[in-house]
Motif scaffolding. Structure first.
Motif, PDB file in Angstrom:
ATOM      1  N   GLY A   1      11.752 -13.836  -6.074  1.00 17.18           N
ATOM      2  CA  GLY A   1      10.504 -14.503  -6.416  1.00 17.18           C
ATOM      3  C   GLY A   1       9.322 -13.679  -5.954  1.00 17.18           C
ATOM      4  N   ALA A   2       8.223 -13.804  -6.681  1.00 15.72           N
ATOM      5  CA  ALA A   2       6.991 -13.132  -6.267  1.00 15.72           C
ATOM      6  C   ALA A   2       5.828 -13.663  -7.091  1.00 15.72           C
ATOM      7  CB  ALA A   2       7.099 -11.615  -6.457  1.00 15.72           C
TER       8      ALA A   2
ATOM      9  N   TYR B   1      15.094 -21.478  -2.087  1.00 18.75           N
ATOM     10  CA  TYR B   1      14.192 -20.384  -1.708  1.00 18.75           C
ATOM     11  C   TYR B   1      15.026 -19.206  -1.186  1.00 18.75           C
ATOM     12  CZ  TYR B   1      11.034 -17.802   1.365  1.00 18.75           C
ATOM     13  OH  TYR B   1      10.351 -16.807   2.017  1.00 18.75           O
ATOM     14  N   ARG B   2      15.025 -18.107  -1.938  1.00 18.12           N
ATOM     15  CA  ARG B   2      15.842 -16.904  -1.651  1.00 18.12           C
ATOM     16  C   ARG B   2      17.301 -17.288  -1.373  1.00 18.12           C
ATOM     17  NH1 ARG B   2      11.661 -15.253  -3.109  1.00 18.12           N
ATOM     18  NH2 ARG B   2      10.509 -13.443  -2.380  1.00 18.12           N
TER      19      ARG B   2
ATOM     20  N   ASP C   1      -3.502 -13.286  -4.278  1.00 19.46           N
ATOM     21  CA  ASP C   1      -3.784 -11.874  -4.593  1.00 19.46           C
ATOM     22  C   ASP C   1      -4.131 -11.670  -6.072  1.00 19.46           C
ATOM     23  OD1 ASP C   1      -3.325 -11.052  -2.015  1.00 19.46           O
ATOM     24  OD2 ASP C   1      -1.237 -10.505  -2.346  1.00 19.46           O
TER      25      ASP C   1
ATOM     26  N   ARG D   1       1.580  -4.695  -5.490  1.00 16.63           N
ATOM     27  CA  ARG D   1       2.783  -4.305  -4.735  1.00 16.63           C
ATOM     28  C   ARG D   1       2.676  -2.865  -4.237  1.00 16.63           C
ATOM     29  NH1 ARG D   1       7.349  -7.968  -5.343  1.00 16.63           N
ATOM     30  NH2 ARG D   1       8.554  -6.375  -4.274  1.00 16.63           N
TER      31      ARG D   1
ATOM     32  N   LEU E   1       3.158  -2.769  -0.415  1.00 23.17           N
ATOM     33  CA  LEU E   1       4.560  -2.624  -0.015  1.00 23.17           C
ATOM     34  C   LEU E   1       4.991  -1.167  -0.112  1.00 23.17           C
ATOM     35  CD1 LEU E   1       5.877  -5.755  -1.947  1.00 23.17           C
ATOM     36  CD2 LEU E   1       5.513  -5.563   0.507  1.00 23.17           C
TER      37      LEU E   1
ATOM     38  N   GLY F   1      12.429  -4.739   1.159  1.00 21.75           N
ATOM     39  CA  GLY F   1      11.434  -5.775   0.871  1.00 21.75           C
ATOM     40  C   GLY F   1      11.229  -6.628   2.114  1.00 21.75           C
ATOM     41  N   SER F   2      10.964  -7.903   1.914  1.00 26.98           N
ATOM     42  CA  SER F   2      10.757  -8.795   3.069  1.00 26.98           C
ATOM     43  C   SER F   2      12.044  -8.872   3.883  1.00 26.98           C
ATOM     44  CB  SER F   2      10.401 -10.202   2.592  1.00 26.98           C
ATOM     45  OG  SER F   2       9.244 -10.176   1.812  1.00 26.98           O
TER      46      SER F   2
ATOM     47  N   PHE G   1      12.513 -10.899   6.577  1.00 27.19           N
ATOM     48  CA  PHE G   1      12.763 -12.271   7.039  1.00 27.19           C
ATOM     49  C   PHE G   1      12.277 -13.242   5.971  1.00 27.19           C
ATOM     50  CE2 PHE G   1      11.938  -9.643  10.793  1.00 27.19           C
ATOM     51  CZ  PHE G   1      13.062  -9.890  11.554  1.00 27.19           C
TER      52      PHE G   1
ATOM     53  N   ASN H   1      10.253 -16.627   4.843  1.00 26.85           N
ATOM     54  CA  ASN H   1       9.120 -17.386   5.364  1.00 26.85           C
ATOM     55  C   ASN H   1       9.654 -18.729   5.858  1.00 26.85           C
ATOM     56  OD1 ASN H   1       7.020 -15.538   4.904  1.00 26.85           O
ATOM     57  ND2 ASN H   1       6.859 -16.137   2.759  1.00 26.85           N
TER      58      ASN H   1
ATOM     59  N   TRP I   1       2.546 -13.084   9.013  1.00 20.91           N
ATOM     60  CA  TRP I   1       1.458 -13.387   9.946  1.00 20.91           C
ATOM     61  C   TRP I   1       2.006 -13.574  11.368  1.00 20.91           C
ATOM     62  CZ3 TRP I   1       0.050 -16.811  13.567  1.00 20.91           C
ATOM     63  CH2 TRP I   1      -1.264 -16.741  14.014  1.00 20.91           C
TER      64      TRP I   1
ATOM     65  N   ASN J   1       1.309  -1.568   6.894  1.00 16.89           N
ATOM     66  CA  ASN J   1       0.463  -2.406   6.015  1.00 16.89           C
ATOM     67  C   ASN J   1       1.010  -3.807   5.797  1.00 16.89           C
ATOM     68  OD1 ASN J   1      -1.049  -0.151   5.669  1.00 16.89           O
ATOM     69  ND2 ASN J   1      -0.161   0.376   3.684  1.00 16.89           N
TER      70      ASN J   1
ATOM     71  N   ALA K   1       3.632  -6.630   7.788  1.00 14.49           N
ATOM     72  CA  ALA K   1       4.490  -6.860   8.954  1.00 14.49           C
ATOM     73  C   ALA K   1       5.863  -7.438   8.610  1.00 14.49           C
ATOM     74  CB  ALA K   1       3.762  -7.787   9.930  1.00 14.49           C
ATOM     75  N   LEU K   2       6.041  -7.913   7.355  1.00 16.53           N
ATOM     76  CA  LEU K   2       7.338  -8.527   7.011  1.00 16.53           C
ATOM     77  C   LEU K   2       8.354  -7.483   6.527  1.00 16.53           C
ATOM     78  CD1 LEU K   2       8.659 -11.273   6.974  1.00 16.53           C
ATOM     79  CD2 LEU K   2       7.750 -11.671   4.688  1.00 16.53           C
TER      80      LEU K   2
HETATM   81  N1  EPU Z   1      -0.006 -11.349   6.382  1.00 10.04           N
HETATM   82  C1  EPU Z   1      -0.319 -10.959   7.664  1.00 10.04           C
HETATM   83  N2  EPU Z   1       0.020  -9.696   8.059  1.00 10.04           N
HETATM   84  C2  EPU Z   1       0.642  -8.824   7.228  1.00 10.04           C
HETATM   85  C3  EPU Z   1       0.937  -9.215   5.910  1.00 10.04           C
HETATM   86  C4  EPU Z   1       0.621 -10.496   5.506  1.00 10.04           C
HETATM   87  O1  EPU Z   1      -0.886 -11.719   8.438  1.00 10.04           O
HETATM   88  O2  EPU Z   1       0.939  -7.707   7.685  1.00 10.04           O
HETATM   89  C5  EPU Z   1      -0.303 -12.738   5.991  1.00 10.04           C
HETATM   90  C6  EPU Z   1      -1.500 -12.872   5.088  1.00 10.04           C
HETATM   91  O3  EPU Z   1      -2.223 -13.993   5.538  1.00 10.04           O
HETATM   92  C7  EPU Z   1      -0.940 -13.177   3.731  1.00 10.04           C
HETATM   93  C8  EPU Z   1       0.365 -13.888   4.091  1.00 10.04           C
HETATM   94  O4  EPU Z   1       0.806 -13.272   5.302  1.00 10.04           O
HETATM   95  O5  EPU Z   1      -1.791 -14.000   3.019  1.00 10.04           O
HETATM   96  C9  EPU Z   1       1.452 -13.762   3.030  1.00 10.04           C
HETATM   97  O6  EPU Z   1       1.618 -12.377   2.686  1.00 10.04           O
HETATM   98  P1  EPU Z   1       2.021 -11.952   1.196  1.00 10.04           P
HETATM   99  O7  EPU Z   1       1.106 -12.553   0.210  1.00 10.04           O
HETATM  100  O8  EPU Z   1       2.173 -10.463   1.164  1.00 10.04           O
HETATM  101  O9  EPU Z   1       3.420 -12.642   0.952  1.00 10.04           O
HETATM  102  P2  EPU Z   1       4.707 -12.843   1.887  1.00 10.04           P
HETATM  103  O10 EPU Z   1       4.836 -14.297   2.160  1.00 10.04           O
HETATM  104  O11 EPU Z   1       4.705 -11.933   3.053  1.00 10.04           O
HETATM  105  C10 EPU Z   1       6.309 -13.282  -0.128  1.00 10.04           C
HETATM  106  C11 EPU Z   1       7.679 -12.823  -0.525  1.00 10.04           C
HETATM  107  C12 EPU Z   1       7.594 -11.440  -1.182  1.00 10.04           C
HETATM  108  C13 EPU Z   1       6.690 -11.540  -2.404  1.00 10.04           C
HETATM  109  C14 EPU Z   1       5.299 -12.027  -1.947  1.00 10.04           C
HETATM  110  C15 EPU Z   1       4.378 -12.261  -3.121  1.00 10.04           C
HETATM  111  C16 EPU Z   1       9.274 -13.821   1.007  1.00 10.04           C
HETATM  112  C17 EPU Z   1      10.190 -13.619   2.173  1.00 10.04           C
HETATM  113  N3  EPU Z   1       8.552 -12.765   0.631  1.00 10.04           N
HETATM  114  O12 EPU Z   1       5.856 -12.384   0.878  1.00 10.04           O
HETATM  115  O13 EPU Z   1       8.899 -11.105  -1.624  1.00 10.04           O
HETATM  116  O14 EPU Z   1       6.562 -10.275  -3.036  1.00 10.04           O
HETATM  117  O15 EPU Z   1       5.440 -13.298  -1.249  1.00 10.04           O
HETATM  118  O16 EPU Z   1       4.799 -13.379  -3.828  1.00 10.04           O
HETATM  119  O17 EPU Z   1       9.229 -14.921   0.460  1.00 10.04           O
HETATM  120  C18 EPU Z   1      10.894 -10.017  -0.906  1.00 10.04           C
HETATM  121  O18 EPU Z   1      11.430 -11.121  -0.907  1.00 10.04           O
HETATM  122  O19 EPU Z   1      11.525  -8.965  -0.610  1.00 10.04           O
HETATM  123  C19 EPU Z   1       9.485  -9.918  -1.222  1.00 10.04           C
HETATM  124  C20 EPU Z   1       8.815  -8.760  -1.117  1.00 10.04           C
END
Ligand code: EPU
Length: 348
Positions: free
Chosen positions: A133-134, A168-169, A202, A228, A232, A242-243, A245, A247, A281, A301, A303-304
């Motif tokens: 998902g994204a 979810y995942r 975004d 991306r 990423l 990718g991620s 962990f 969420n 976060w 860039n 943290a996940l």
């Molecule tokens: N944030 C931080 N620090 C960081 C990065 C992000 O504080 O270094 C905060 C920001 O507030 C941001 C929030 O975290 O608004 C969420 O970050 P982001 O929008 O990048 O999404 P994510 O929750 O980290 C999830 C998916 C991604 C997917 C993106 C976009 C999971 C585990 N990950 O990431 O999926 O691309 O949303 O939809 O659900 C994957 O599963 O491998 C993956 C990349």
């Protein structure tokens, strides 16, 4: 007859770029070939007990040593439209097709709907396993059905969305069917009347910045690729999965507790009343960005995302370093916020 290769280097077959070998590996190019391979194993008992590991694009995998189970590397190709209903085009892809190329192909053939999932590494066959998902779209929103072969019995089966038990995942392939199934083909239902999905923060930001409130499917595709690429790491340069962990999903009470610990926490309300916290976060708040263990690091860039910093220098991170780093992150997030982060990729 399938050729069993021995001591096959896996570094280029996992996007983390970890060095390890498959003691035995077979490339699976078609369902009949797999069935013949399974039948060649003499009796049903040994067929069921011989451990096997199904390898797709290796984009959701951490290797902590050489792989002892027989590796079935899925290389089943092909993409085509197979049917049409009143509301959908039904398209099918072989499990070995690279995911992003498949998404681009659907757009080239005027069947949009997958554009928000552009640039996700991995193969079509792996996509339902973790319900990728994204940017506001999950695989389950566009899924029709899939075919798999039961590795114990050699039977071919078809599952619809309900039978896949998507979460979810998550799916049945991470639970009851874990290591028991090889997905051969996946079918998607792409809407004939397309509706853009640009509500994810975004995308909304980019839409306003470009003053383009009604983007076409290919614009959304380009925007997703742009976002991306900016955030990423490219697995070809900094190996990653990718991620790392999931969420975490918490109750309203738990969310209130976290806000009490730090009011800046990023969270989203879910339809069922619970809250999803941004694991990125939480990790960032614990000061992990840019830090690491050996050649495994936290991406500067995002943290996940854990990265293999040594890919280019020829001294790649080991699976042990990646897991030591992951555990250290889990401990510090737990100590500070009382949240246990769950690892997303498969650890082998
Ligand atoms: N944030 C931080 N620090 C960081 C990065 C992000 O504080 O270094 C905060 C920001 O507030 C941001 C929030 O975290 O608004 C969420 O970050 P982001 O929008 O990048 O999404 P994510 O929750 O980290 C999830 C998916 C991604 C997917 C993106 C976009 C999971 C585990 N990950 O990431 O999926 O691309 O949303 O939809 O659900 C994957 O599963 O491998 C993956 C990349």
């Amino acid at each position: 007859m399938s050729e069993i290769e021995t001591n096959v280097p896996l570094q280029t077959y996992n996007t983390f770029g970890i060095q390890a070998k498959a003691l035995q590996l077979v490339r699976i190019q078609s369902a009949p070939q797999l069935l013949a391979l399974l039948q060649a194993i003499p009796d049903k008992a040994s067929q069921a007990s011989e451990p096997k590991f199904v390898l797709g694009g290796g984009s959701n995998l951490v290797l902590t040593g050489d792989v002892k189970p027989l590796v079935l590397k899925v290389e089943i190709m092909g993409k085509r439209q197979v049917a049409e209903t009143a509301k959908h085009f039904i398209v099918e892809a072989g499990a070995g097709e690279p995911w992003h190329d498949f998404v681009a192909w659907t757009l080239d053939h005027n069947m949009p709907g997958l554009e928000n999932l552009a640039l996700i590494p991995g193969t079509v066959g792996a996509s339902p396993v973790q319900n990728i998902g994204a940017y506001g779209v999950e695989l389950q929103d566009r899924f029709d059905s899939l075919d798999y072969i039961d590795l114990a019995t050699g039977e071919s089966k078809t599952l619809d969305a309900a039978a896949c038990q998507f979460g979810y995942r998550d799916s049945v392939f991470k639970h009851a069917l874990r290591d028991k199934a090889l997905i051969t083909h996946v079918r998607f239902a792409l809407p004939k009347v397309w509706q853009r999905e640009i509500s994810y923060a975004d995308l909304e930001k980019l839409s306003k910045k470009k003053n383009e409130l009604q983007p076409t499917p290919s614009m959304v595709f380009d925007w997703v690729c742009h976002i991306r690429n900016a955030k990423l790491p490219d697995p070809k340069i900094d190996g990653n999965t990718g991620s790392f962990f999931k969420n975490p999903i918490v109750t309203p009470e738990q969310c209130k507790d976290i806000i009490g610990r730090d009011p800046n926490v990023a969270f989203y309300k879910l339809l069922d009343g619970n809250f999803k916290l941004a694991a990125a976060w939480l990790i960032d708040a614990c000061g992990w960005k840019g830090r690491g263990v050996g050649n495994a690091g936290v991406h500067p860039n995002h943290a996940l995302v854990l990265i293999n910093k040594g890919r280019e220098t020829g001294v790649p991170a080991t699976g042990g370093e990646v897991m030591t780093l992951a555990k250290a992150i889990q401990t510090s997030v737990y100590e500070r916020f009382g949240i246990r982060l769950e690892i997303e990729p498969v650890v082998l």
